[in-house]
Design a protein around this motif. Structure first.
Motif, PDB file in Angstrom:
ATOM      1  N   PHE A  67       0.804  -1.218   0.000  1.00  0.00           N
ATOM      2  CA  PHE A  67       0.000   0.000   0.000  1.00  0.00           C
ATOM      3  C   PHE A  67       0.837   1.267   0.000  1.00  0.00           C
ATOM      4  O   PHE A  67       0.402   2.300  -0.527  1.00  0.00           O
ATOM      5  N   LEU A  68       2.045   1.220   0.547  1.00  0.00           N
ATOM      6  CA  LEU A  68       2.933   2.383   0.435  1.00  0.00           C
ATOM      7  C   LEU A  68       3.403   2.562  -1.009  1.00  0.00           C
ATOM      8  O   LEU A  68       3.513   3.691  -1.500  1.00  0.00           O
ATOM      9  N   ILE A  69       3.641   1.454  -1.697  1.00  0.00           N
ATOM     10  CA  ILE A  69       4.009   1.527  -3.119  1.00  0.00           C
ATOM     11  C   ILE A  69       2.843   2.060  -3.942  1.00  0.00           C
ATOM     12  O   ILE A  69       3.020   2.935  -4.798  1.00  0.00           O
ATOM     13  N   LEU A  70       1.631   1.550  -3.682  1.00  0.00           N
ATOM     14  CA  LEU A  70       0.451   2.067  -4.384  1.00  0.00           C
ATOM     15  C   LEU A  70       0.244   3.558  -4.096  1.00  0.00           C
ATOM     16  O   LEU A  70      -0.084   4.336  -4.998  1.00  0.00           O
ATOM     17  N   SER A  71       0.456   3.961  -2.839  1.00  0.00           N
ATOM     18  CA  SER A  71       0.339   5.366  -2.473  1.00  0.00           C
ATOM     19  C   SER A  71       1.367   6.207  -3.228  1.00  0.00           C
ATOM     20  O   SER A  71       1.063   7.305  -3.706  1.00  0.00           O
ATOM     21  N   GLY A  72       2.577   5.693  -3.346  1.00  0.00           N
ATOM     22  CA  GLY A  72       3.620   6.398  -4.096  1.00  0.00           C
ATOM     23  C   GLY A  72       3.257   6.546  -5.565  1.00  0.00           C
ATOM     24  O   GLY A  72       3.473   7.599  -6.164  1.00  0.00           O
ATOM     25  N   CYS A  73       2.683   5.497  -6.142  1.00  0.00           N
ATOM     26  CA  CYS A  73       2.246   5.572  -7.539  1.00  0.00           C
ATOM     27  C   CYS A  73       1.135   6.615  -7.702  1.00  0.00           C
ATOM     28  O   CYS A  73       1.159   7.420  -8.637  1.00  0.00           O
ATOM     29  N   ALA A  74       0.182   6.602  -6.785  1.00  0.00           N
ATOM     30  CA  ALA A  74      -0.909   7.580  -6.844  1.00  0.00           C
ATOM     31  C   ALA A  74      -0.368   9.002  -6.678  1.00  0.00           C
ATOM     32  O   ALA A  74      -0.793   9.922  -7.387  1.00  0.00           O
ATOM     33  N   GLY A  76       2.687  10.068  -7.404  1.00  0.00           N
ATOM     34  CA  GLY A  76       3.420  10.416  -8.622  1.00  0.00           C
ATOM     35  C   GLY A  76       2.494  10.824  -9.754  1.00  0.00           C
ATOM     36  O   GLY A  76       2.715  11.843 -10.422  1.00  0.00           O
ATOM     37  N   LEU A  77       1.431  10.052  -9.959  1.00  0.00           N
ATOM     38  CA  LEU A  77       0.474  10.395 -11.011  1.00  0.00           C
ATOM     39  C   LEU A  77      -0.239  11.708 -10.694  1.00  0.00           C
ATOM     40  O   LEU A  77      -0.447  12.533 -11.584  1.00  0.00           O
ATOM     41  N   SER A  78      -0.562  11.919  -9.427  1.00  0.00           N
ATOM     42  CA  SER A  78      -1.191  13.177  -9.018  1.00  0.00           C
ATOM     43  C   SER A  78      -0.282  14.355  -9.345  1.00  0.00           C
ATOM     44  O   SER A  78      -0.733  15.365  -9.892  1.00  0.00           O
ATOM     45  N   TRP A  79       0.989  14.232  -9.034  1.00  0.00           N
ATOM     46  CA  TRP A  79       1.934  15.315  -9.298  1.00  0.00           C
ATOM     47  C   TRP A  79       2.095  15.573 -10.789  1.00  0.00           C
ATOM     48  O   TRP A  79       2.173  16.725 -11.220  1.00  0.00           O
ATOM     49  N   ILE A  80       2.171  14.497 -11.561  1.00  0.00           N
ATOM     50  CA  ILE A  80       2.327  14.663 -13.017  1.00  0.00           C
ATOM     51  C   ILE A  80       1.143  15.436 -13.597  1.00  0.00           C
ATOM     52  O   ILE A  80       1.311  16.395 -14.356  1.00  0.00           O
ATOM     53  N   PHE A  81      -0.075  15.026 -13.210  1.00  0.00           N
ATOM     54  CA  PHE A  81      -1.265  15.703 -13.718  1.00  0.00           C
ATOM     55  C   PHE A  81      -1.388  17.122 -13.148  1.00  0.00           C
ATOM     56  O   PHE A  81      -1.823  18.042 -13.848  1.00  0.00           O
ATOM     57  N   TYR A  82      -0.989  17.303 -11.903  1.00  0.00           N
ATOM     58  CA  TYR A  82      -1.055  18.621 -11.265  1.00  0.00           C
ATOM     59  C   TYR A  82      -0.124  19.604 -11.970  1.00  0.00           C
ATOM     60  O   TYR A  82      -0.509  20.734 -12.281  1.00  0.00           O
ATOM     61  N   PHE A  83       1.101  19.181 -12.236  1.00  0.00           N
ATOM     62  CA  PHE A  83       2.058  20.067 -12.899  1.00  0.00           C
ATOM     63  C   PHE A  83       1.611  20.396 -14.317  1.00  0.00           C
ATOM     64  O   PHE A  83       1.767  21.531 -14.776  1.00  0.00           O
ATOM     65  N   LYS A  84       1.037  19.405 -15.018  1.00  0.00           N
ATOM     66  CA  LYS A  84       0.548  19.660 -16.372  1.00  0.00           C
ATOM     67  C   LYS A  84      -0.605  20.660 -16.310  1.00  0.00           C
ATOM     68  O   LYS A  84      -0.668  21.590 -17.116  1.00  0.00           O
ATOM     69  N   ALA A  85      -1.517  20.492 -15.345  1.00  0.00           N
ATOM     70  CA  ALA A  85      -2.635  21.426 -15.193  1.00  0.00           C
ATOM     71  C   ALA A  85      -2.131  22.820 -14.846  1.00  0.00           C
ATOM     72  O   ALA A  85      -2.631  23.823 -15.391  1.00  0.00           O
ATOM     73  N   LEU A  86      -1.121  22.912 -13.963  1.00  0.00           N
ATOM     74  CA  LEU A  86      -0.566  24.221 -13.604  1.00  0.00           C
ATOM     75  C   LEU A  86       0.102  24.893 -14.793  1.00  0.00           C
ATOM     76  O   LEU A  86       0.039  26.110 -14.942  1.00  0.00           O
ATOM     77  N   GLN A  87       0.719  24.074 -15.629  1.00  0.00           N
ATOM     78  CA  GLN A  87       1.433  24.637 -16.766  1.00  0.00           C
ATOM     79  C   GLN A  87       0.470  25.308 -17.753  1.00  0.00           C
ATOM     80  O   GLN A  87       0.801  26.345 -18.324  1.00  0.00           O
ATOM     81  N   ILE A  88      -0.712  24.738 -17.905  1.00  0.00           N
ATOM     82  CA  ILE A  88      -1.642  25.290 -18.904  1.00  0.00           C
ATOM     83  C   ILE A  88      -2.813  26.064 -18.292  1.00  0.00           C
ATOM     84  O   ILE A  88      -3.556  26.711 -19.011  1.00  0.00           O
ATOM     85  N   GLY A  89      -2.951  26.010 -16.969  1.00  0.00           N
ATOM     86  CA  GLY A  89      -4.067  26.692 -16.316  1.00  0.00           C
ATOM     87  C   GLY A  89      -3.589  27.711 -15.301  1.00  0.00           C
ATOM     88  O   GLY A  89      -2.397  27.876 -15.072  1.00  0.00           O
ATOM     89  N   LYS A  90      -4.540  28.375 -14.694  1.00  0.00           N
ATOM     90  CA  LYS A  90      -4.249  29.367 -13.662  1.00  0.00           C
ATOM     91  C   LYS A  90      -4.217  28.684 -12.293  1.00  0.00           C
ATOM     92  O   LYS A  90      -5.032  27.802 -12.018  1.00  0.00           O
ATOM     93  N   VAL A  91      -3.291  29.106 -11.443  1.00  0.00           N
ATOM     94  CA  VAL A  91      -3.199  28.557 -10.089  1.00  0.00           C
ATOM     95  C   VAL A  91      -4.529  28.733  -9.361  1.00  0.00           C
ATOM     96  O   VAL A  91      -4.987  27.833  -8.651  1.00  0.00           O
ATOM     97  N   SER A  92      -5.170  29.872  -9.571  1.00  0.00           N
ATOM     98  CA  SER A  92      -6.432  30.157  -8.886  1.00  0.00           C
ATOM     99  C   SER A  92      -7.559  29.216  -9.299  1.00  0.00           C
ATOM    100  O   SER A  92      -8.578  29.139  -8.621  1.00  0.00           O
TER     101      SER A  92
END
Length: 137
Positions: A67-74, A76-92
């Motif tokens: 479950f720690l490995i699954l949490s790490g995968c989740a 990592g994917l959250s960060w990847i999508f978050y950074f992509k969203a931040l890159q093309i969207g507004k922080v607000s």
């Protein structure tokens, strides 16, 4: 005491959005995520060594590991999508939508962990979802 840590988490999450938005300008979002991950890796292991928590590794069960490995995968994917969203969207807009994870976590905790859902918690989650929809639409 837990709420102090939660509040600090929220403050640093907010700073993450601001720092990331500035830092990813002109940078591939996946590369930015990888750099951020290395920094977190160094910071986290430094704390483990400082606290002399390495001996606790042997006490981890297969379930802990899985479950720690699954949490790490989740994460990592959250960060990847978050950074992509931040890159093309507004922080607000991106940061509040990301925080819809709070309402999703409440729902998942009820379904998978059997945590009770009080009226207060349900209303709070509902308002988070409503606020997210207001920002998106």
């Amino acid at each position: 005491m837990w709420w102090i840590y939660a509040l600090l988490s929220a403050v640093f999450a907010a700073l993450t959005a601001i720092f990331a938005k500035i830092g990813i300008k002109g940078v591939d979002s996946d590369l930015a995520t990888a750099i951020r991950t290395v920094v977190i890796l160094i910071l986290a292991w430094s704390i483990v060594f400082f606290k002399d928590a390495i001996p606790n590794l042997v006490g981890l069960t297969k379930t802990n590991w899985a479950f720690l490995i699954l949490s790490g995968c989740a994460t990592g994917l959250s960060w990847i999508f978050y950074f992509k969203a931040l890159q093309i969207g507004k922080v607000s807009q991106v940061a509040p939508v990301d925080k819809a994870s709070v309402a999703i976590a409440i729902l998942l905790a009820v379904v998978f962990l059997g945590e009770p859902l009080s009226l207060k918690t349900a209303l709070g989650a509902g308002f988070i979802i409503l606020g997210t929809l207001v920002l998106v639409l």
